[in-house]
Structures are given as structure tokens and as C-alpha cells.
Design an enzyme around this catalytic site. Structure first.
Site, PDB file in Angstrom:
ATOM      1  N   HIS A  72       0.844  -1.200   0.000  1.00 43.52           N
ATOM      2  CA  HIS A  72       0.000   0.000   0.000  1.00 43.52           C
ATOM      3  C   HIS A  72       0.883   1.256   0.000  1.00 43.52           C
ATOM      4  CE1 HIS A  72      -3.582   2.404   1.509  1.00 43.52           C
ATOM      5  NE2 HIS A  72      -2.572   3.189   1.877  1.00 43.52           N
ATOM      6  N   GLU A  73       1.880   1.281   0.882  1.00 42.27           N
ATOM      7  CA  GLU A  73       2.768   2.444   0.972  1.00 42.27           C
ATOM      8  C   GLU A  73       3.670   2.554  -0.257  1.00 42.27           C
ATOM      9  OE1 GLU A  73       2.318   4.722   3.097  1.00 42.27           O
ATOM     10  OE2 GLU A  73       0.839   3.579   4.244  1.00 42.27           O
ATOM     11  N   HIS A  76       1.885   4.538  -2.928  1.00 43.15           N
ATOM     12  CA  HIS A  76       2.111   5.981  -2.800  1.00 43.15           C
ATOM     13  C   HIS A  76       3.487   6.364  -3.344  1.00 43.15           C
ATOM     14  CE1 HIS A  76      -1.465   6.569  -0.423  1.00 43.15           C
ATOM     15  NE2 HIS A  76      -1.036   5.835   0.590  1.00 43.15           N
TER      16      HIS A  76
END
Length: 376
Positions: A72-73, A76
Site C-alpha cells: 500500500h505504501e 504511494h
């Protein structure tokens, strides 16, 4: 989510050149999640497993959940790197993960794309694990593992889309307000105050659940609300701080009377005569009226005490050419961001290798207080 976490973490390596770390608080949530899965979730779903299998699957599921958070990170981070915005690190901690973006995002469009990338990755993982369930339908432990990972990644995506700062949804909301108003600071204030509202809502729900008998769940929800409120409040203060400093330059907040010491001064003399006697912690080092470097208390402490009497400032200083520096005409807010990126508390103010003074965090705070007193 992108926010500040503690500096106490265990380095795990690098992915795409980004340092990956594990905050100490991660072990607490890892233990709690493993215990919950092994003691409640898996026994309720699958009643005939041996006890050891429950604990093995609980630990494996917790690890894969945090691997999902890392992806998920990375979502980004990949988008940020695509737009040439540096990513300083990714840290896994008690609330999941944080990608530390190393600079201001250049536009509302980039902010939107960076923010939405994480929830999109989580949603794709939920779809992937749902599809994987069909492939392992005859293997009960794997089916249960993929079922939980699909559910938790879907929940992670939905939770992060709540339109309150500092959640991803709050950053998406900020991007939309930014695009509409053309004012990033105003958009930050709007999104951060929305984050505080959701924080209070979570606290209220948590307290309500506690009084209705769900003590553990209520405390956890209230704790999340408290965290959101604190993180959002910090963003509100930061935006106000940025607004107060807008239009002011380094030359206005720097100290033009920087403490200097000669290059041949011993560390023992420096400590006795300048640090203990004067309370200074940072000095410019000069030789023949020229500034040649800087020495700090931190660098002095790296030298064994019994060598202080025979070690000169020139031997310990950081040479001028290696120093992180700042131009006197730089905006104060940009200078503070540079201090944060470089991990320093002061910056020499120079132009064409000529030192004009020293900018410190304390100096900026003093300047800010003066502005407030003057009503500027």
C-alpha cells in the site's frame, strides 16, 4: 498514510532505493493481531484444527497483512517517484505504515494521484486474494488465509478513503479543495479540520461501545480517533505556522553573530571555555579570518574524552564544502523543510562561500514569537 512516526526503528533493507524500517510499536500490534487471529478468528471459522496450527496461521496472516500494508505504501511511493518527488523512507508501525515523502507535492493533481494510489493497491490486493480463494478451495488453511487477507485489504482501502487528514481520503479531499481554491494552505486547513471531526467521531463511537460492553473494541476505536485528532491537529498548526512565515526570508531570522572558534583550539578548551562557560552547542571554525567548517556538540562527543586535550577543532569539524547550507534570500518555510530533510537543527547561511550567519530552529521560533507579539 504519510505522517510522522518515532525515529526508533529497525532497518529492513531497501525497495526501489527506499529505506524500509520497522518501528518498535509494530511488535505490539503484531502480537495482538496474532493473538486475536489464533484465539478468536480462526477457531471460530475452523473448529477442528490443532492448536499449533491456529498460532502458525495467526502469525503468518499478521505478517502477510503487514506485507500488504507495505505494498500500500509502495503504491504511494511509486507514484511520487514517477513525478520526481523523493521518498525518504517507509516505516511499518502500530497503525500500519507510513511513506515519508521528502518534499512538497507540486500540484493538486499529483497530490490526488499519490494519495489515491495506496487505496487502489489495497483494493487490487483484495480482488487478488478473493480470486486466490477459488484456486485453493480444497486447502482449508490457505482458503482461510486468503479470505482474511481479502477482507482486511478491502477494509484498509475503505478506511483510508475516509475524507479526513491525514488519511489517504483526507489527502484526496485536500487535492480537490486545492484544485478548486488554488490555495494549498487553505485546502490543508479544511482537510485537517475534517480529520479532527472524524477523530472526534471515532472517539465518541469508541466510548459508546465501551459503555455497551465492548471494552476492547471500544478502546481501540477511541484510540484510533485520538490518534487521528492529534495528527490532524498537528497539520492545522503546521499550516498556521506556514502562513505566519509566508513572505519572510532566512536573512530575517538568522543570527548574524555566529559563535566562532579558531581551527587550532583543542576540544578540551572548546568545552571548558565555550560550551560549559557560554552554553553554545554549535560553532563555526575559522582559520586566518576565513570560515573553514562547523563543529557541533554531537561531533565532539564522538571523540573519546581522553583525546580532547590533543584533538583540535579542525580535526573534528565538518568542512565547509561538505556542510548543508542555505542562501539568505531563501523562504523561511523552505529552510525549515530543508532542516527536516537533512536532519539538522542549524544551517550556515552562505552565498558564494561567504558565511553571513547561522539559522537555527530556535532562531525561527524566536522570530515567530516576535511576529505574533507584533501582530504581523
Amino acid at each position: 498514510m504519510r505522517k510522522l512516526v518515532s525515529g526508533h526503528n529497525i532497518p529492513l533493507g531497501r525497495i526501489l532505493g527506499i529505506p524500509i524500517g520497522l518501528d518498535y510499536s509494530w511488535f505490539l500490534i503484531f502480537g495482538l493481531l496474532t493473538w486475536m487471529l489464533a484465539g478468536s478468528y480462526y477457531p471460530a471459522e475452523f473448529k477442528n484444527w490443532p492448536p499449533l496450527l491456529y498460532w502458525f496461521m495467526g502469525a503468518a496472516t499478521a505478517i502477510l497483512f503487514f506485507a500488504s500494508v507495505l505494498l500500500h505504501e509502495l503504491g504511494h511511493s511509486v507514484v511520487a517517484l514517477r513525478f520526481h518527488v523523493p521518498v525518504r523512507s517507509i516505516t511499518l508501525f502500530i497503525f500500519g505504515g507510513v511513506a515519508q515523502i521528502g518534499g512538497e507535492l507540486p500540484s493538486a493533481k499529483v497530490e490526488f494521484l499519490v494519495a489515491i494510489a495506496g487505496p487502489i493497491v489495497s483494493m487490487l490486493l483484495a480482488v487478488l486474494f478473493t480470486m486466490a480463494q477459488a484456486a485453493v478451495s480444497g486447502i482449508q488453511p490457505l482458503w482461510g488465509l486468503f479470505k482474511y487477507l481479502a477482507l482486511i485489504n478491502f477494509s484498509l482501502a475503505i478506511f483510508n478513503l475516509i475524507p479526513g487528514f491525514p488519511l489517504d481520503g483526507g489527502r484526496v479531499f485536500r487535492a480537490l479543495v486545492w484544485a478548486a481554491t488554488k490555495d494549498m494552505r487553505r485546502a490543508t486547513l479544511v482537510a485537517a479540520n475534517a480529520g479532527r471531526l472524524f477523530g472526534f467521531l471515532f472517539i465518541f463511537i469508541g466510548v459508546w461501545k465501551i459503555f455497551n460492553g465492548d471494552f476492547g473494541g471500544g478502546v481501540w476505536i477511541a484510540f484510533i480517533g485520538w490518534f487521528l485528532d492529534n495528527a490532524a491537529s498537528a497539520q492545522v498548526h503546521q499550516a498556521m505556522f506556514q502562513g505566519l512565515l509566508a513572505g519572510h526570508t532566512v536573512s530575517q531570522a538568522m543570527s548574524s553573530h555566529s559563535a566562532t572558534v579558531p581551527a587550532d583550539l583543542t576540544l578540551q578548551q572548546l568545552v571548558d571555555e565555550h560550551i560549559l562557560g557560554g552554553g553554545q552547542r554549535c560553532f563555526l571554525v575559522t582559520r586566518d579570518a576565513d570560515t573553514v567548517g562547523m563543529i557541533t556538540l554531537h561531533r565532539i562527543k564522538e571523540v573519546p574524552r581522553h583525546d580532547w586535550a590533543t584533538t583540535s577543532a579542525a580535526q573534528v569539524m565538518l568542512p565547509l564544502k561538505q556542510l548543508k547550507r542555505i542562501d539568505p534570500d531563501t523562504q523561511l518555510w523552505i529552510a525549515l523543510q530543508q532542516m527536516d530533510r537533512d536532519g539538522v537543527n542549524q544551517l550556515p547561511v552562505t552565498r558564494d562561500n561567504h558565511v553571513f550567519g547561522m539559522l537555527s530552529r530556535e532562531g525561527v521560533i524566536t522570530f515567530l514569537r516576535t511576529l505574533q507579539e507584533l501582530g504581523a
